[in-house]
Design a protein around this motif. Structure first.
Motif, PDB file in Angstrom:
ATOM      1  N   GLN A 170     -11.559  -6.760  -0.683  1.00 22.03           N
ATOM      2  CA  GLN A 170     -10.682  -7.743  -0.341  1.00 22.03           C
ATOM      3  C   GLN A 170     -11.143  -9.396  -0.518  1.00 22.03           C
ATOM      4  OE1 GLN A 170      -7.906  -7.099   2.831  1.00 22.03           O
ATOM      5  NE2 GLN A 170      -7.751  -4.872   2.338  1.00 22.03           N
TER       6      GLN A 170
ATOM      7  N   LYS B 225     -13.970   0.149   6.996  1.00 25.17           N
ATOM      8  CA  LYS B 225     -12.998  -0.804   6.985  1.00 25.17           C
ATOM      9  C   LYS B 225     -13.866  -2.218   6.563  1.00 25.17           C
ATOM     10  CE  LYS B 225     -11.207   1.037  10.273  1.00 25.17           C
ATOM     11  NZ  LYS B 225     -10.370   1.429  11.546  1.00 25.17           N
TER      12      LYS B 225
ATOM     13  N   GLU C 260      -2.694   4.072   3.201  1.00 20.43           N
ATOM     14  CA  GLU C 260      -3.086   2.811   2.869  1.00 20.43           C
ATOM     15  C   GLU C 260      -2.496   1.825   3.947  1.00 20.43           C
ATOM     16  OE1 GLU C 260      -4.556   2.572  -1.726  1.00 20.43           O
ATOM     17  OE2 GLU C 260      -2.479   1.917  -1.164  1.00 20.43           O
TER      18      GLU C 260
ATOM     19  N   TRP D  74      -7.950  -3.646  -2.385  1.00 27.59           N
ATOM     20  CA  TRP D  74      -7.841  -2.561  -1.389  1.00 27.59           C
ATOM     21  C   TRP D  74      -8.895  -1.300  -1.848  1.00 27.59           C
ATOM     22  CZ3 TRP D  74      -1.985  -2.182  -2.160  1.00 27.59           C
ATOM     23  CH2 TRP D  74      -1.198  -3.244  -1.692  1.00 27.59           C
ATOM     24  N   ARG D  75      -9.031  -1.032  -3.014  1.00 26.33           N
ATOM     25  CA  ARG D  75      -9.611  -0.013  -3.659  1.00 26.33           C
ATOM     26  C   ARG D  75     -10.922   0.045  -4.248  1.00 26.33           C
ATOM     27  NH1 ARG D  75      -3.411   1.246  -6.331  1.00 26.33           N
ATOM     28  NH2 ARG D  75      -2.272   1.908  -4.467  1.00 26.33           N
TER      29      ARG D  75
ATOM     30  N   GLY E 139      -7.120   3.232  -0.806  1.00 29.26           N
ATOM     31  CA  GLY E 139      -7.868   2.436   0.172  1.00 29.26           C
ATOM     32  C   GLY E 139      -7.568   3.116   1.543  1.00 29.26           C
TER      33      GLY E 139
ATOM     34  N   THR F 298      -8.390  -3.620   7.290  1.00 34.43           N
ATOM     35  CA  THR F 298      -9.331  -3.850   6.770  1.00 34.43           C
ATOM     36  C   THR F 298      -9.195  -5.642   6.488  1.00 34.43           C
ATOM     37  OG1 THR F 298      -9.574  -2.092   5.387  1.00 34.43           O
ATOM     38  CG2 THR F 298     -10.334  -3.988   4.343  1.00 34.43           C
ATOM     39  N   TRP F 299      -8.116  -6.080   6.388  1.00 34.64           N
ATOM     40  CA  TRP F 299      -7.716  -7.652   6.205  1.00 34.64           C
ATOM     41  C   TRP F 299      -7.898  -8.165   7.494  1.00 34.64           C
ATOM     42  CZ3 TRP F 299      -7.341 -10.858   2.201  1.00 34.64           C
ATOM     43  CH2 TRP F 299      -6.884 -12.036   2.665  1.00 34.64           C
TER      44      TRP F 299
ATOM     45  N   TYR G 141      -6.241  -9.681  -1.430  1.00 35.91           N
ATOM     46  CA  TYR G 141      -5.386  -8.814  -0.764  1.00 35.91           C
ATOM     47  C   TYR G 141      -4.327  -8.245  -1.958  1.00 35.91           C
ATOM     48  CZ  TYR G 141      -2.538  -6.766   3.115  1.00 35.91           C
ATOM     49  OH  TYR G 141      -1.902  -5.763   3.781  1.00 35.91           O
TER      50      TYR G 141
ATOM     51  N   PRO H 147       0.696  -1.306  -0.187  1.00 36.60           N
ATOM     52  CA  PRO H 147       0.146   0.077   0.166  1.00 36.60           C
ATOM     53  C   PRO H 147       0.847   1.247   0.026  1.00 36.60           C
ATOM     54  CG  PRO H 147      -0.755  -1.583   1.612  1.00 36.60           C
ATOM     55  CD  PRO H 147       0.421  -2.316   1.244  1.00 36.60           C
TER      56      PRO H 147
ATOM     57  N   VAL I 247      -5.236  -0.719   5.067  1.00 39.57           N
ATOM     58  CA  VAL I 247      -5.382  -1.800   4.368  1.00 39.57           C
ATOM     59  C   VAL I 247      -5.151  -3.275   5.367  1.00 39.57           C
ATOM     60  CG1 VAL I 247      -4.328  -3.318   2.605  1.00 39.57           C
ATOM     61  CG2 VAL I 247      -5.027  -1.163   1.929  1.00 39.57           C
TER      62      VAL I 247
END
Length: 518
Positions: free
Chosen positions: A104, A97, A65, A114-115, A163, A72-73, A109, A61, A69
């Motif tokens: 994702q 998120k 990000e 991400w975006r 992201g 978010t994962w 990933y 990222p 990111v």
């Protein structure tokens, strides 16, 4: 036609009262308007999604990000909450998120994962601004121009392609604003029925208006904004005041004897429910995965640190442990934001203060690469960069356009400018309360649609009324076309530094018009 005499000696509103309530009708080209909306939204989607996986930092990222990111994962892995085991740096609510996690989940990933949801959110903002512009101006053409201008804004473009979380509160704030406008028209339609039936003076406070579903929708959307980023709290206050102002104005236009008191008696409590309680409930609902978790960040702090954490110790034991844990967690988030000061003598190279934001005097550099890492420009001195920068042809009109809006609000009581100014003010004015805080230009992302709408209102006045003479209309069309063309051309010029395309060093320097952009 003279107003009819009321048996109690008060003049009941006649047909003009109904006219003043309803105002100009919506355009009748409903099908065409939706065709225009869909086509422009699809174009915006192509612009937002174009080469979405570029750029990256060697596959990782870029810029902030790097925070969102991984979080978010975690949310995707855990079913909606972050456990953040390595360090405690969860500083925003979970909804943004959680939404990013959908990308994702579908794409994995990687940069597109991400975006992609951010790009879709930015595209939906264009759809909403077209419909809002049409409702404000009662013109499909002007609504379409609002969509074109928002599509061609640089900050909106970049915010939709990273992201990060700022595009999500923007989407929900705009949706809330749209619902408020529909509620305004709905309320005035209901009030017009009461006036036409001669019942408006049955009470000095005016009629009860029943269930207002669009106001409820607005409350849900504001709650979603708050669940995306705490700055949504400002819109609870500003939009709540806007709705109350609309209600007072509707009662006054209907001829209610005591419109202010009537709004306080009839409208305030339902407004508190819709604009305060509903958003809080929506906010709490976004935390349900965390509440149900065993490993969420600070989820069980009330049990583990009951004696050592002052805030937890002060809270009553009868409160649920999740609520005490959330109070502690929120206090740590608040502490982070409250202590995010600019170090003396060592400021962040791209931070800025809110008085520079209306004209975009200090943008943000998200990505920069030169030399061998940016090849492809056909030269030995290539540069690749992503800069969150507002399109100058739009942003540099801010002060005259907003000034004109204030003038029209004060002198003509033009509610449209008032509504847009409230939305604009909610996004910028609160930041002036703590100017020592570290702040950045991308905080203006939720403000962009309101600037666009203010510009479109002015373009509508330049275009002129349909009843104006052919020469006046032709001149207005020419000026409007030239301005919108200038925005599109300006956006096209900025395109390489909005998407990270490889350009020569000379072109990079030509993109940086002001010293403060460097």
């Amino acid at each position: 036609m003279a107003p009819a005499a009321d048996p109690r000696g008060v003049l009941a509103p006649g047909p003009r009262g109904v006219e003043s309530l309803l105002g100009r009708p919506m355009p009748t080209d409903r099908l065409r308007s939706w065709v225009v909306t869909v086509v422009l939204t699809l174009i915006a989607g192509v612009v937002r999604l174009w080469d979405l996986g570029w750029p990256t930092d060697n596959g990782t990222p870029v810029f902030d990000e790097k925070h969102y990111v991984p979080q978010t994962w975690q949310a995707l892995r855990n079913g909606g909450y972050e456990d953040n085991p390595g360090y405690e740096l969860v500083v925003h609510p979970p909804l943004s998120k959680q939404l990013m996690a959908l990308g994702q989940w579908v794409f994995g990933y990687d940069p597109v994962g991400w975006r992609v949801v951010s790009a879709l959110a930015g595209t939906l903002c264009v759809l909403l601004v077209i419909r809002i512009g049409r409702r404000l101006t009662r013109s499909t053409l002007l609504g379409a121009l609002a969509g074109v201008i928002l599509t061609c804004d640089g900050l909106s473009q970049v915010s939709s392609r990273v992201g990060m979380i700022d595009i999500y509160p923007t989407l929900f704030v705009l949706a809330a604003f749209a619902a408020i406008l529909v509620d305004r028209d709905d309320v005035r339609g209901r009030m017009a029925v009461v006036v036409a039936e001669g019942r408006v003076l049955d009470s000095p406070f005016g009629p009860r208006l029943g269930v207002r579903w669009w106001r409820f929708v607005a409350g849900v959307c504001i709650g979603l904004s708050l669940a995306s980023k705490w700055s949504g709290l400002y819109y609870i206050l500003f939009f709540g005041a806007l709705v109350l102002g609309f209600d007072i104005a509707a009662r006054r236009a209907a001829g209610v004897a005591r419109p202010w008191v009537g709004a306080l008696v009839r409208d305030v409590l339902p407004l508190v429910w819709a604009a305060l309680v509903v958003p809080i409930l929506v906010y709490l609902a976004s935390w349900l995965p965390w509440i149900a978790s065993e490993t969420g960040t600070d989820r069980h702090v009330a049990d583990a640190k009951a004696d050592s954490v002052a805030l937890v110790a002060l809270l009553p034991d009868w409160l649920p442990d999740w609520l005490r844990g959330m109070a502690y967690f929120s206090s740590k988030v608040l502490e982070f934001h409250a202590t995010l000061f600019t170090p003396r003598g060592n400021p962040h190279p791209w931070e800025s203060k809110p008085w520079t934001w209306p004209m975009g005097l200090r943008p943000m550099l998200y990505y920069y690469e030169s030399g061998a890492g940016a090849t492809g420009c056909g030269s030995n001195d290539c540069v690749g960069a992503v800069m969150a920068i507002g399109t100058p042809a739009l942003w540099w009109t801010a002060f005259p356009v907003l000034g004109w809006g204030v003038w029209r609000w004060i002198t003509r009581r033009d509610w449209r400018y008032a509504a847009v100014l409230v939305g604009y003010g909610a996004g910028i004015l609160p930041w002036f309360t703590d100017i020592d805080r570290q702040m950045y230009f991308f905080y203006m992302t939720p403000v962009i649609p309101f600037l666009v709408l203010a510009v479109v209102l002015v373009l509508g006045e330049i275009l002129g009324r349909r009843t104006a003479g052919p020469e006046r209309r032709s001149t207005g069309r020419m000026v409007v076309a030239l301005y919108v063309g200038l925005v599109v051309a300006n956006f096209a010029w900025l395109w390489p530094i909005l998407v990270g395309a490889s350009i020569t060093a000379a072109r990079w320097n030509a993109e940086l018009w002001l010293p403060s952009w460097r």
